[in-house]
Design a protein around this motif. Structure first.
Motif, short mmCIF file in Angstrom:
data_model
loop_
_atom_site.label_atom_id
_atom_site.label_comp_id
_atom_site.label_asym_id
_atom_site.label_seq_id
_atom_site.Cartn_x
_atom_site.Cartn_y
_atom_site.Cartn_z
N VAL A 202 7.25 3.54 1.90
CA VAL A 202 6.29 2.45 1.75
C VAL A 202 6.77 1.25 2.57
CG1 VAL A 202 5.19 0.87 0.13
CG2 VAL A 202 5.63 3.25 -0.52
N GLU B 166 0.83 -1.20 0.00
CA GLU B 166 0.00 0.00 0.00
C GLU B 166 0.87 1.26 0.00
OE1 GLU B 166 -2.59 -0.18 3.32
OE2 GLU B 166 -3.76 -1.88 2.56
N ILE B 167 0.42 2.26 -0.74
CA ILE B 167 1.06 3.58 -0.71
C ILE B 167 0.09 4.51 0.00
CG2 ILE B 167 2.04 5.46 -2.07
CD1 ILE B 167 2.46 3.45 -4.34
N SER B 168 0.36 4.74 1.29
CA SER B 168 -0.59 5.47 2.13
C SER B 168 -0.28 6.95 2.23
CB SER B 168 -0.62 4.86 3.53
OG SER B 168 0.67 4.86 4.11
N GLY B 169 0.80 7.42 1.63
CA GLY B 169 1.14 8.83 1.73
C GLY B 169 2.53 9.07 1.18
#
Length: 312
Positions: free
Chosen positions: A283, A276-279
């Motif tokens: 990562v 997931e790339i949350s911001g």
């Protein structure tokens, strides 16, 4: 009147020759951070009718004795918990000694553990203790502790200690700073944290007894699981997960004075993780791994403790 204080609490343990029978001597004083070990006996509400709206007296149910003990991972005392988890070690050397604890034993030793609050006074002996689970976490900082979950046969409470004068241990504690993780003999980089959990999956023998206690706790199929959280920098672990091949993971701690603790998981299987790339930050990926029996070694894991203690 003296009041109980955790700062004055003490703990001692000894391995039993006969399950559920505390030994006369041979206790060792153990370092610990906290414990929930205790016995409880719930009450059953009366179901009887015909006596008005107010209930009749409750009935006592069976006794349950269990709980957790949080202890430091150190060079000597931790060997007692490893013996409880895996059985007698294979010891070699002439000082320092190498104690190798291997998974897969059919019979596990039982312990008697005494917790004491001298100022009350209250000394509780938990006999027939068998280790059900042992887990700990690796991270960059903080205090390094492990948690042992125990199943006991019963509790006996008195006002004087039954442990006599327990033997003392020279505490040499490992820290997170002393830890390292390797994969197939090569250092595993970018690891943020790791968790290790070993379970004997005890089966309580709940036979009919006048005292309400269990007859024993037998180990069933063991389980060794955990997780590794890494900064996503390459596809090494993802490739292994996709291929379905096992690897060997080694979690190790070494003190400058030479003492060490190494926990080797011989066949680790990784699931395919979600990336997931949350911001905008880095990562990270989490691999919830499972271990299985290694066919070449005929065991799932090996815990090796090197210290100045000759035997456990």
């Amino acid at each position: 009147m003296a009041r109980a204080q955790g700062a004055r609490a003490q703990m001692a343990l000894a391995f039993e020759t006969v399950y559920g029978t505390p030994p006369v001597g041979g206790f060792t004083k153990m370092p610990f951070a906290s414990t929930t070990l205790g016995a409880e006996q719930p009450l059953l509400n009366s179901e009887l009718l015909g006596y008005g709206r107010d209930p009749l007296a409750p009935i006592k149910d069976a006794v349950t004795a269990a709980g957790d003990i949080v202890m430091p991972i150190d060079a000597e005392a931790f060997g007692f918990w490893l013996k409880a988890a895996f059985g007698d070690p294979v010891t070699s050397g002439t000082g320092p000694w190498t104690h190798e604890f291997r998974s897969g034993a059919w019979v596990l030793p039982s312990l008697s553990i005494e917790t004491g609050m001298p100022e009350v006074p209250r000394f509780a002996v938990y006999s027939g203790c068998v280790l059900d689970q042992l887990n700990w976490q690796m991270q960059r900082s903080g205090l390094l502790t492990a948690t042992a979950r125990l199943v006991a046969q019963g509790e006996t409470v008195g006002t004087v200690s039954n442990a006599g004068t327990p033997a003392l241990i020279d505490l040499k504690r490992f820290g997170h700073f002393n830890g390292a993780i390797t994969r197939n003999g090569t250092g595993l980089g970018n690891v943020v944290s790791a968790q290790i959990a070993y379970a004997n999956n005890l089966d309580r023998i709940e036979t009919i007894r006048a005292d309400g206690r269990i007859d024993g706790a037998d180990p069933s199929i063991a389980a060794l699981t955990g997780s590794i959280e890494v900064r996503f920098a390459d596809s090494t672990l993802v490739t292994q997960a996709l291929d379905g091949d096992p690897c060997e993971l080694e979690f190790a701690y070494v003190l400058p004075s030479g003492e060490s603790f190494t926990f080797t998981v011989h066949a680790v299987y990784l699931p395919r993780p979600r990336i997931e790339i949350s911001g905008p930050q880095g990562v990270q990926a989490t691999f919830d791994w499972q271990a299985a029996r290694d066919s070449a070694l005929s065991r799932m894991c090996t815990a090796t403790l090197i210290n100045d203690r000759e035997e456990y």
